[in-house]
Design an enzyme around this catalytic site. Structure first.
Site, PDB file in Angstrom:
ATOM      1  N   ASP A  40       0.779  -1.117   0.092  1.00 23.23           N
ATOM      2  CA  ASP A  40       0.038  -0.185   0.006  1.00 23.23           C
ATOM      3  C   ASP A  40       0.821   1.249   0.068  1.00 23.23           C
ATOM      4  OD1 ASP A  40      -3.239   0.269   0.878  1.00 23.23           O
ATOM      5  OD2 ASP A  40      -2.043   2.094   0.875  1.00 23.23           O
ATOM      6  N   THR A  97     -11.808   3.055  -6.292  1.00 22.50           N
ATOM      7  CA  THR A  97     -12.299   3.235  -7.594  1.00 22.50           C
ATOM      8  C   THR A  97     -13.362   3.956  -7.797  1.00 22.50           C
ATOM      9  OG1 THR A  97     -13.349   1.055  -7.824  1.00 22.50           O
ATOM     10  CG2 THR A  97     -11.278   0.895  -8.920  1.00 22.50           C
ATOM     11  N   THR A 133     -13.960  -2.892  -7.768  1.00 23.07           N
ATOM     12  CA  THR A 133     -15.157  -2.848  -8.680  1.00 23.07           C
ATOM     13  C   THR A 133     -14.627  -1.698  -9.846  1.00 23.07           C
ATOM     14  OG1 THR A 133     -16.322  -2.982  -6.978  1.00 23.07           O
ATOM     15  CG2 THR A 133     -17.617  -1.933  -8.743  1.00 23.07           C
ATOM     16  N   LYS A 219     -20.988  -7.364 -11.657  1.00 26.66           N
ATOM     17  CA  LYS A 219     -20.656  -6.581 -10.063  1.00 26.66           C
ATOM     18  C   LYS A 219     -21.481  -5.164 -10.151  1.00 26.66           C
ATOM     19  CE  LYS A 219     -19.302  -4.989  -6.340  1.00 26.66           C
ATOM     20  NZ  LYS A 219     -19.519  -5.571  -5.093  1.00 26.66           N
ATOM     21  N   GLY A 270     -26.083   5.414   1.305  1.00 28.34           N
ATOM     22  CA  GLY A 270     -24.801   5.942   1.604  1.00 28.34           C
ATOM     23  C   GLY A 270     -23.806   4.790   1.231  1.00 28.34           C
ATOM     24  N   CYS A 273     -19.986   1.920  -2.068  1.00 31.15           N
ATOM     25  CA  CYS A 273     -20.412   1.292  -3.207  1.00 31.15           C
ATOM     26  C   CYS A 273     -21.421   1.599  -4.161  1.00 31.15           C
ATOM     27  CB  CYS A 273     -20.123  -0.345  -2.994  1.00 31.15           C
ATOM     28  SG  CYS A 273     -18.523  -0.621  -2.691  1.00 31.15           S
ATOM     29  N   LYS A 276     -21.870   4.628  -5.989  1.00 33.27           N
ATOM     30  CA  LYS A 276     -20.885   4.966  -7.303  1.00 33.27           C
ATOM     31  C   LYS A 276     -20.980   3.819  -8.424  1.00 33.27           C
ATOM     32  CE  LYS A 276     -16.593   2.499  -5.869  1.00 33.27           C
ATOM     33  NZ  LYS A 276     -16.774   1.347  -6.408  1.00 33.27           N
ATOM     34  N   TYR A 334     -23.742   6.114   7.690  1.00 31.33           N
ATOM     35  CA  TYR A 334     -24.462   5.687   6.659  1.00 31.33           C
ATOM     36  C   TYR A 334     -25.239   4.422   7.204  1.00 31.33           C
ATOM     37  CZ  TYR A 334     -22.524   1.651   4.375  1.00 31.33           C
ATOM     38  OH  TYR A 334     -21.981   0.317   4.164  1.00 31.33           O
ATOM     39  N   ARG A 342     -19.036   7.178   4.819  1.00 30.18           N
ATOM     40  CA  ARG A 342     -18.628   7.390   3.431  1.00 30.18           C
ATOM     41  C   ARG A 342     -20.095   7.710   2.680  1.00 30.18           C
ATOM     42  NH1 ARG A 342     -14.296   2.656   1.526  1.00 30.18           N
ATOM     43  NH2 ARG A 342     -15.410   1.355   2.965  1.00 30.18           N
ATOM     44  N   ARG A 418     -36.015   6.475   9.071  1.00 27.03           N
ATOM     45  CA  ARG A 418     -35.714   5.021   8.981  1.00 27.03           C
ATOM     46  C   ARG A 418     -36.565   4.068  10.020  1.00 27.03           C
ATOM     47  NH1 ARG A 418     -32.026   4.399   5.150  1.00 27.03           N
ATOM     48  NH2 ARG A 418     -30.444   6.299   5.401  1.00 27.03           N
TER      49      ARG A 418
HETATM   50  N1  NAD Z   1     -15.712  -1.330   1.143  1.00 31.04           N
HETATM   51  C1  NAD Z   1     -16.581  -2.432   0.487  1.00 31.04           C
HETATM   52  O1  NAD Z   1     -17.467  -2.686   1.401  1.00 31.04           O
HETATM   53  C2  NAD Z   1     -16.465  -2.798  -0.816  1.00 31.04           C
HETATM   54  C3  NAD Z   1     -17.385  -3.890  -1.161  1.00 31.04           C
HETATM   55  C4  NAD Z   1     -17.191  -4.442  -2.566  1.00 31.04           C
HETATM   56  C5  NAD Z   1     -16.341  -3.887  -3.446  1.00 31.04           C
HETATM   57  N2  NAD Z   1     -15.498  -3.009  -2.966  1.00 31.04           N
HETATM   58  C6  NAD Z   1     -14.316  -2.305  -3.893  1.00 31.04           C
HETATM   59  O2  NAD Z   1     -13.245  -2.641  -3.463  1.00 31.04           O
HETATM   60  C7  NAD Z   1     -12.264  -1.606  -4.000  1.00 31.04           C
HETATM   61  C8  NAD Z   1     -11.556  -1.215  -2.528  1.00 31.04           C
HETATM   62  O3  NAD Z   1     -12.551  -0.638  -1.529  1.00 31.04           O
HETATM   63  P1  NAD Z   1     -12.014  -0.339  -0.079  1.00 31.04           P
HETATM   64  O4  NAD Z   1     -13.483  -0.085   0.485  1.00 31.04           O
HETATM   65  O5  NAD Z   1     -11.211  -1.542   0.421  1.00 31.04           O
HETATM   66  O6  NAD Z   1     -11.003   0.897  -0.320  1.00 31.04           O
HETATM   67  P2  NAD Z   1     -10.220   1.573   0.713  1.00 31.04           P
HETATM   68  O7  NAD Z   1     -10.318   2.832   0.404  1.00 31.04           O
HETATM   69  O8  NAD Z   1     -10.523   1.152   2.043  1.00 31.04           O
HETATM   70  O9  NAD Z   1      -8.788   0.751   0.411  1.00 31.04           O
HETATM   71  C9  NAD Z   1      -8.048   1.078  -0.613  1.00 31.04           C
HETATM   72  C10 NAD Z   1      -6.640   1.196  -0.490  1.00 31.04           C
HETATM   73  O10 NAD Z   1      -5.742   1.270  -1.542  1.00 31.04           O
HETATM   74  C11 NAD Z   1      -4.589   1.909  -1.277  1.00 31.04           C
HETATM   75  N3  NAD Z   1      -4.117   2.486  -2.535  1.00 31.04           N
HETATM   76  C12 NAD Z   1      -4.499   3.515  -3.205  1.00 31.04           C
HETATM   77  N4  NAD Z   1      -3.820   3.850  -4.436  1.00 31.04           N
HETATM   78  C13 NAD Z   1      -2.645   2.869  -4.353  1.00 31.04           C
HETATM   79  C14 NAD Z   1      -1.490   2.709  -5.123  1.00 31.04           C
HETATM   80  N5  NAD Z   1      -1.374   3.287  -6.160  1.00 31.04           N
HETATM   81  N6  NAD Z   1      -0.852   1.489  -4.749  1.00 31.04           N
HETATM   82  C15 NAD Z   1      -1.182   0.679  -3.676  1.00 31.04           C
HETATM   83  N7  NAD Z   1      -2.176   0.963  -3.019  1.00 31.04           N
HETATM   84  C16 NAD Z   1      -2.977   1.930  -2.990  1.00 31.04           C
HETATM   85  C17 NAD Z   1      -5.151   3.109  -0.327  1.00 31.04           C
HETATM   86  O11 NAD Z   1      -4.198   3.604   0.220  1.00 31.04           O
HETATM   87  C18 NAD Z   1      -6.290   2.169   0.350  1.00 31.04           C
HETATM   88  O12 NAD Z   1      -5.306   1.653   1.437  1.00 31.04           O
HETATM   89  C19 NAD Z   1     -13.231  -0.596  -4.534  1.00 31.04           C
HETATM   90  O13 NAD Z   1     -13.145  -0.724  -5.785  1.00 31.04           O
HETATM   91  C20 NAD Z   1     -14.737  -0.797  -4.021  1.00 31.04           C
HETATM   92  O14 NAD Z   1     -15.720  -0.260  -4.922  1.00 31.04           O
HETATM   93  C21 NAD Z   1     -15.609  -2.267  -1.750  1.00 31.04           C
END
Ligand code: NAD
Length: 447
Positions: A40, A97, A133, A219, A270, A273, A276, A334, A342, A418
């Protein structure tokens, strides 16, 4: 090797981006017996994980203990140096993303910079899986060309490439990752088969092989589906309000009909995901102008504004102008019983009330700040208010002693976004009670 031969499993794996999804995946991979490294750019996060500490708040059953164990055993580690990725045979990308607030197009800064960082350090033949995603077409249009340029080779030969989108929900991350079905979409069937070998070890759920494009559509469609269903419930709530009916009673009865599964209306959608992902799906097409998905987004985005309208009307009925009122918003997260803020509708509501001249307080037992607002974590936020407006159904709020609350208010207005309070109980406590989706006027039919 032919397509039918069993493909060797990797021993060492990496997760790129160790946030909610990536860290949980890293732990699930470690639990499944893979030697894992989390990479990371956030140095602080890396240091915490390397010490065996989960770097985010919120109750995540079994995750802290598992991470601590895996780090202590040396099965899992973390780094901010992409050079360490050279040693791994499989690599999972889980960076954020987001979409742009204004044009709703994907903003792939994190994805592009992750690809640029890992590209020079990929081992020959590495398996790359995108878990983030992404809009349909992203694997073919962005990820594959970036990796082909970095490796100087072709997909399927120099590296394997797969999209296996994540389906987790905060609060149940580890359980979801280790039990849910997964859609595994490879750029070639052999890519898919390689990734299936890994996911077979990670989840007890079924694996569904397909192409990368289909996985991308599936997805984003899963969350767009949910958004549309919620928008339907919200629109029906507004109709019921005007007609003087209770949408929750209507919902129960609709759902008593075969093949109907109406969602629950509420004060807004909220989380990271759902607000967006419909936009990621919409952004993929250029000839068609989708109408349903943007409309659903607009309906859901308008719900906190509607709550502001309900609040203003209720205060007016008590002869209190909104611009002289002190309003306490119950909830900043949320999601109920969580600290995740978020895209919280509470922020939209609070800003709207301020814009209309109200003095706004936010009260949430799990959250201390929301956007530009300081959030009070105790019930002193109630004292002397003119209205309580519930956005998040935290247990603390559902179990409020309404009579005791009413006694502490300047004006006794309670707005429920709610379905958290029974109208009879609110009335008995002396409130002017208004609830989203619960009309209190009988319909008048004119010829
Ligand atoms: N959070 C959820 O509930 C959830 C559920 C399903 C899918 N997703 C998808 O999963 C993905 C991640 O979501 P999340 O909630 O874990 O996000 P998050 O923001 O918690 O984690 C993302 C991580 O990526 C790191 N990062 C950013 N740029 C980087 C780089 N260049 N190199 C290495 N690390 C880097 C950030 O520092 C962060 O720690 C998204 O696409 C999201 O849509 C999330």
């Amino acid at each position: 090797m032919t397509e039918t031969q069993a493909l060797p499993l990797p021993e060492r794996v990496a997760v790129v981006g160790v946030g909610y999804v990536g860290l949980t995946l890293l732990c699930a991979l470690g639990k499944a017996g893979f030697q894992g490294v989390g990479y990371d750019i956030n140095q602080e996060k890396v240091e915490q994980i390397a010490r065996g500490v989960v770097p985010f708040e919120g109750a995540e059953p079994e995750l802290p203990e598992l991470l601590a164990d895996l780090v202590a055993q040396g099965t899992v580690t973390a780094t901010a140096d992409p050079a360490h990725l050279r040693e791994v045979e499989a690599l999972f990308i889980a960076v954020e993303t987001p979409v742009d607030d204004t044009d709703h197009k994907p903003r792939y800064l994190a994805l592009r910079s992750a690809l640029a960082a890992i590209g020079p350090h990929l081992a020959p033949g590495v398996l790359v899986v995108v878990e983030s995603t992404i809009a349909p077409g992203t694997v073919r249009g962005i990820v594959q060309p970036a990796l082909e340029e970095a490796t100087g080779g072709k997909v399927g030969k120099a590296f394997s490439l797969v999209h296996c989108p994540e389906r987790v929900m905060p609060g149940r991350l580890l359980q979801n990752i280790t039990t849910y079905d997964r859609v595994v979409g490879g750029v070639t069937p052999r890519c898919t088969e390689r990734a299936m070998g890994v996911y077979r070890k990670v989840t007890s759920g079924q694996l569904h092989p397909t192409t990368a494009l289909v996985a991308e559509i599936v997805k984003t469609a899963e969350n767009a589906y949910r958004d549309v269903q919620i928008a339907f419930a919200n629109e029906l709530a507004l109709i019921c309000e005007e007609l003087g009916a209770n949408v929750y009673e209507v919902r129960d009865l609709v759902n008593s009909s075969p093949f109907r599964q109406m969602h629950i209306p509420g004060a807004g959608v909220g989380g990271h995901c759902i607000p967006k992902d419909p936009w990621l799906l919409v952004s993929a097409v250029s000839e068609l102008s989708p109408r349903l998905l943007p409309t659903a987004r607009a309906i859901n985005d308008a719900m906190p504004i509607h709550l502001a309208d309900l609040t203003e009307d209720a205060l007016q009925a008590e002869h209190v102008a909104l611009n002289n009122a002190v309003i306490t918003v119950l909830g900043a997260a949320y999601l109920e019983d969580s600290d995740d803020t978020r895209n919280s509708p509470a922020l939209t509501l609070a800003r709207e009330l301020v814009r209309r001249g109200a003095q706004v307080r936010l009260y949430d037992p799990y959250v201390s700040t929301l956007g530009e607002f300081t959030v009070q974590m105790d019930d002193n936020a109630i004292d002397g208010s003119d209205a309580l407006v519930l956005v998040t159904a935290h247990r603390t709020f559902r179990e409020l002693d309404l009579a005791a609350c009413a006694a502490r208010l300047r004006t006794r207005v309670l707005v429920d976004g709610r379905n958290a309070f029974a109208p009879a109980a609110a009335h008995e406590a002396g409130f002017r009670f208004v609830a989203l989706g619960k009309g209190d006027v009988q319909p008048v039919v004119t010829a």
